[in-house]
Motif scaffolding. Structure first.
Motif, PDB file in Angstrom:
ATOM      1  N   PHE A  24      36.312  86.678  32.462  1.00 25.00           N
ATOM      2  CA  PHE A  24      35.042  86.549  31.755  1.00 25.00           C
ATOM      3  C   PHE A  24      35.069  87.372  30.466  1.00 25.00           C
ATOM      4  O   PHE A  24      34.655  86.899  29.405  1.00 25.00           O
ATOM      5  CB  PHE A  24      33.883  86.981  32.654  1.00 25.00           C
ATOM      6  N   CYS A  27      37.201  85.646  27.882  1.00 21.11           N
ATOM      7  CA  CYS A  27      36.515  84.472  27.344  1.00 21.11           C
ATOM      8  C   CYS A  27      35.442  84.887  26.336  1.00 21.11           C
ATOM      9  O   CYS A  27      35.323  84.298  25.268  1.00 21.11           O
ATOM     10  CB  CYS A  27      35.899  83.657  28.486  1.00 21.11           C
ATOM     11  N   ASP A  36      33.256  78.983  25.645  1.00 24.73           N
ATOM     12  CA  ASP A  36      32.384  78.289  26.589  1.00 24.73           C
ATOM     13  C   ASP A  36      32.739  78.877  27.947  1.00 24.73           C
ATOM     14  O   ASP A  36      33.638  78.396  28.620  1.00 24.73           O
ATOM     15  CB  ASP A  36      32.626  76.780  26.552  1.00 24.73           C
ATOM     16  N   CYS A  37      32.055  79.925  28.319  1.00 20.75           N
ATOM     17  CA  CYS A  37      32.463  80.754  29.449  1.00 20.75           C
ATOM     18  C   CYS A  37      31.684  80.446  30.725  1.00 20.75           C
ATOM     19  O   CYS A  37      31.565  81.301  31.603  1.00 20.75           O
ATOM     20  CB  CYS A  37      32.292  82.220  29.074  1.00 20.75           C
ATOM     21  N   ILE A  38      31.174  79.241  30.850  1.00 16.99           N
ATOM     22  CA  ILE A  38      30.357  78.891  32.014  1.00 16.99           C
ATOM     23  C   ILE A  38      31.154  79.008  33.305  1.00 16.99           C
ATOM     24  O   ILE A  38      30.669  79.578  34.284  1.00 16.99           O
ATOM     25  CB  ILE A  38      29.751  77.487  31.846  1.00 16.99           C
ATOM     26  N   LEU A  39      32.374  78.509  33.322  1.00 14.04           N
ATOM     27  CA  LEU A  39      33.196  78.594  34.533  1.00 14.04           C
ATOM     28  C   LEU A  39      33.516  80.048  34.875  1.00 14.04           C
ATOM     29  O   LEU A  39      33.380  80.464  36.032  1.00 14.04           O
ATOM     30  CB  LEU A  39      34.488  77.794  34.354  1.00 14.04           C
ATOM     31  N   GLU A  40      33.907  80.826  33.888  1.00 12.14           N
ATOM     32  CA  GLU A  40      34.225  82.232  34.123  1.00 12.14           C
ATOM     33  C   GLU A  40      32.995  83.002  34.592  1.00 12.14           C
ATOM     34  O   GLU A  40      33.084  83.842  35.491  1.00 12.14           O
ATOM     35  CB  GLU A  40      34.785  82.870  32.847  1.00 12.14           C
ATOM     36  N   GLN A  41      31.848  82.690  34.013  1.00 13.83           N
ATOM     37  CA  GLN A  41      30.615  83.349  34.419  1.00 13.83           C
ATOM     38  C   GLN A  41      30.259  82.986  35.854  1.00 13.83           C
ATOM     39  O   GLN A  41      29.868  83.851  36.636  1.00 13.83           O
ATOM     40  CB  GLN A  41      29.469  82.965  33.480  1.00 13.83           C
ATOM     41  N   ALA A  42      30.406  81.727  36.222  1.00 12.84           N
ATOM     42  CA  ALA A  42      30.105  81.283  37.587  1.00 12.84           C
ATOM     43  C   ALA A  42      31.045  81.947  38.591  1.00 12.84           C
ATOM     44  O   ALA A  42      30.598  82.389  39.665  1.00 12.84           O
ATOM     45  CB  ALA A  42      30.202  79.768  37.687  1.00 12.84           C
ATOM     46  N   ASN A  43      32.324  82.031  38.258  1.00 12.77           N
ATOM     47  CA  ASN A  43      33.289  82.673  39.156  1.00 12.77           C
ATOM     48  C   ASN A  43      32.983  84.156  39.336  1.00 12.77           C
ATOM     49  O   ASN A  43      33.050  84.685  40.451  1.00 12.77           O
ATOM     50  CB  ASN A  43      34.717  82.492  38.629  1.00 12.77           C
ATOM     51  N   SER A  45      30.037  85.621  38.889  1.00 12.44           N
ATOM     52  CA  SER A  45      28.773  85.720  39.614  1.00 12.44           C
ATOM     53  C   SER A  45      28.967  85.523  41.120  1.00 12.44           C
ATOM     54  O   SER A  45      28.411  86.264  41.941  1.00 12.44           O
ATOM     55  CB  SER A  45      27.790  84.689  39.070  1.00 12.44           C
TER      56      SER A  45
END
Length: 100
Positions: A24, A27, A36-43, A45
């Motif tokens: 994260f 990214c 676009d860090c949505i995947l890293e943020q979700a992981n 979290s």
């Protein structure tokens, strides 16, 4: 007070979720148009919720304060200024939770 709480939480996240934390951070270091860090943020979290003891303590012991703060934000259309007292109570509870 908030600096101590922030430091405790960051250290716990970095210790318990090192890969997700690093991914994260890397990214977020990219230029804005590339990040676009949505995947890293979700992981990150997901890991925090399941593997970080400090978060679990705060979530468990301060649930009422968290709900109060969230309700204030909803009632006041996200106005942080109007919810400072609720945020202060939540942070005090959280600091107490992680200091035990």
């Amino acid at each position: 007070m908030s600096a101590v709480l922030d430091q405790i939480m960051i250290e716990d996240v970095a210790r318990c979720c090192p890969q997700q934390f690093l991914a994260f951070h890397q990214c977020m270091s990219k230029p804005p148009l590339e990040a676009d860090c949505i995947l890293e943020q979700a992981n990150l979290s997901k890991c925090i919720k399941s593997d970080v003891p400090a978060f679990q303590k705060v979530h468990s012991l301060c649930a009422g304060k968290l709900q109060g703060y969230e309700a204030c934000l909803k009632t006041n259309k996200g106005s942080l200024a109007k919810c400072q007292a609720d945020l202060k109570e939540l942070r005090e509870c959280a600091l107490g939770a992680v200091s035990k």
